[in-house]
Structures are given as structure tokens and as C-alpha cells.
Design an enzyme around this catalytic site. Sequence first.
Site, PDB file in Angstrom:
ATOM      1  N   CYS A   1      65.162  36.311  48.393  1.00 17.74           N
ATOM      2  CA  CYS A   1      65.162  36.581  46.959  1.00 17.74           C
ATOM      3  C   CYS A   1      64.926  38.073  46.753  1.00 17.74           C
ATOM      4  O   CYS A   1      64.463  38.772  47.658  1.00 17.74           O
ATOM      5  CB  CYS A   1      64.094  35.758  46.245  1.00 17.74           C
ATOM      6  SG  CYS A   1      62.393  36.137  46.720  1.00 17.74           S
TER       7      CYS A   1
ATOM      8  N   CYS B   1      63.954  44.006  47.616  1.00 19.20           N
ATOM      9  CA  CYS B   1      63.569  43.211  48.796  1.00 19.20           C
ATOM     10  C   CYS B   1      64.720  43.026  49.788  1.00 19.20           C
ATOM     11  O   CYS B   1      64.482  42.819  50.977  1.00 19.20           O
ATOM     12  CB  CYS B   1      63.063  41.835  48.371  1.00 19.20           C
ATOM     13  SG  CYS B   1      61.885  41.863  47.023  1.00 19.20           S
TER      14      CYS B   1
ATOM     15  N   HIS C   1      55.613  41.155  54.127  1.00 19.40           N
ATOM     16  CA  HIS C   1      56.935  41.459  53.573  1.00 19.40           C
ATOM     17  C   HIS C   1      57.013  42.949  53.246  1.00 19.40           C
ATOM     18  O   HIS C   1      56.951  43.351  52.091  1.00 19.40           O
ATOM     19  CB  HIS C   1      57.135  40.594  52.320  1.00 19.40           C
ATOM     20  CG  HIS C   1      58.378  40.855  51.539  1.00 19.40           C
ATOM     21  ND1 HIS C   1      59.515  41.451  52.076  1.00 19.40           N
ATOM     22  CD2 HIS C   1      58.683  40.594  50.231  1.00 19.40           C
ATOM     23  CE1 HIS C   1      60.444  41.535  51.131  1.00 19.40           C
ATOM     24  NE2 HIS C   1      59.960  41.034  50.007  1.00 19.40           N
TER      25      HIS C   1
END
Length: 387
Positions: free
Chosen positions: A373, A91, A343
Site C-alpha cells: 500500500c 512507500c 518499514h
Amino acid sequence: MEQVVIVDAIRTPMGRSKGGAFRNERAEDLSAHLMRSLLARNPSLTAATLDDIYWGCVQQTLEQGFNIARNAALLAEIPHSVPAVTVNRLCGSSMQALHDAARMIMTGDAQVCLVGGVEHMGHVPMSHGVDFHPGLSRNVAKAAGMMGLTAEMLSRLHGISREMQDQFAARSHARAWAATQSGAFKTEIIPTGGHDADGVLKQFNYDEVIRPETTVEALSTLRPAFDPVSGTVTAGTSSALSDGAAAMLVMSESRARELGLKPRARIRSMAVVGCDPSIMGYGPVPASKLALKKAGLSASDIDVFEMNEAFAAQILPCIKDLGLMEQIDEKINLNGGAIALGHPLGCSGARISTTLINLMERKDAQFGLATMCIGLGQGIATVFERV
């Protein structure tokens, strides 16, 4: 050591992954479009003088494989002499790309870099080809590889109720829609070609993922998505699936002056940390604390935060433990976040940094912090300072 500045920061609109605007566009095209746009917006910089391109992408297979950074650069007709590398910290990939470029500039090994990231989650699903080593379960809980269950764990550890999650998710959509309506996103979105519901080719200049009709009442009717028996995390309180790219033009402050380019922000500090994979969503807390320590600042010194909204159940414990619960509406994700915008994994680090810099300019803020995160237990953070 050279000061590293952000001269420009842009993104595509965020398209729905299921039958959305970019269903017929490839990840390389979204990336190349932004590379060309950054160069066109800054004509005093010639492409041949770029020292390197750092591009984040998580699922590096199919159209996103074989070094998508290089493929996109070739599509953008950037000279063959300019190298390019694809970065993967899950991520946090495009924020890691920013950190990698910044360190090259700080040490004098580069002067000008293109930075960004992309993920087409409609074409290359998050789970495509993933094959965890069976022996990993000796060291890590199996559920640590299931992001929704790690969010459930965090919510239980920190007393985050279903109602709190629903309220935060509704806020994300409301703020993202308000930013769209007010034109706040216009300074960061580059119109990008795609297809509407009827298959007509058009230019999109808005995020199609936002659901302005979202209410707490409607969210409260959704079933738990990951733990059907006792869970509280739903699809509505999770980051949306979307396709998109973001990009930044990064250089030394001295080179920006030589080129007559006005820096928009400088990088004050950077940090990356590890944490327990079972609570991977907690990574922004130690990462932010380390970045603040490196910058010689405290959380109270930061005017604006962009914290990636993987899940409402994940971001709320982070906000709580950074001591910011009473300042959510003044400082946190003022234009909404990933619950509303989605995302796209490799894109999000550059996306939230781009949004943060634009917010800092609008609010005349001095300091901003972007943090995320990272799956399997990491966190990454960057402190920016207006120039």
C-alpha cells in the site's frame, strides 16, 4: 521486447530507528555499501557498463536530499559516467524504481541497472518538513494523511478485530525470529557496519528490530495509538520504525547470458493503481489484481506472497479480499514482515522483493507476488517468475 531478470538481490539488516545500530551511519553510506556489494558479488559486470541507477527514497531532505542515488553512487566510487536518479512514490518508491528500470530494459533503452532504496527514519523522521496544502481538505478527508487512522477505517469496514490484529502481529515477530534463527535471512542480508549499545563499532548481520518475546497477551495490553477512544490499532500492530536499505541487480536476459550471470527470477508483470486516500491501505488489492491480469494468472497460481505489513489492520483486509485468508500460513509473509522488521519507507519495495525471491528459491516456487500500500491512496505490485 526484452525479458527483464533479477540477477541478485540483497539488503542491509534492519536497524532500530531510536538509538539503533545505524544511529551513526548515514543513508548514503547504507546505500553505497549495497551498491559496492552487488558489484563485488557479480565480478563479471563492470561498474562502468551500468546504464542507470534507480534508488527509492521518500524523505528527500537533509542527508537524503539532493538526489541521494547520485550521492551514494559517488560514495561507492561508481564511474562518474553512470547516471543515477532518486524515485519517490512514497512507500512504493523502491518498487517503483524497479518498475522504472524494468521498462527501460524492456524498451531497449538500457541493458543493466542497479535498483534499490533506502530510508533512515532515525535521522529523517517521516513527518519532517511535511506541509499539506490547506485546500486539500476540500477533496480529501484530513485523516487521509494520517496513516494510522486510515488503518482504523479499513479495520472497521472489514470487521478486523483487535484480537485478529494482535495475532497477526505476534505471527510476524515469531516468523521473522524463526527465519533469523534458521539462517533463512543469511542469503539476503549483507553484514553492515554499525554501533552496538555501548558504542562499539561492529558488523551487524541480523535484524535488530525483531522482538522474539512478543505474545498476543502482551500486545493486548497496549493502548490504541491513533484513536484513543475507540481505536484498535496499536504501536505493536503497526510497522516498526527502522533504518535500512535494499538493492537489486536488474538486466535483460540476453545481457545476463552474455555475462555468464544466472538469473534468479524474471519480472512477469507490474502494476500501480490509485484508490481512496481514506483507505490507502487497500491499494494492494486492485494493484495485485491488475498485475495478475497482466500476467495471465490468478491469485491461486501464486506460490508465495510478500505483502508489506504497514499495519495488521491494513494487511488483513487485503488478504481477505484477495481470497487468501485460509492460506496465510502457506503463502503470506512466511518470514514475517514489516511489523517485525520495520518499514524504512524508501527501502521496503526492494526489501520485500528481495525476501520474496529468496523464499521462492527455498520453496522451489514458480510464481511470487510482492505488493504494497502507499500513503494517500495508491497500490503497487510485481509478479516474479523463477527462471
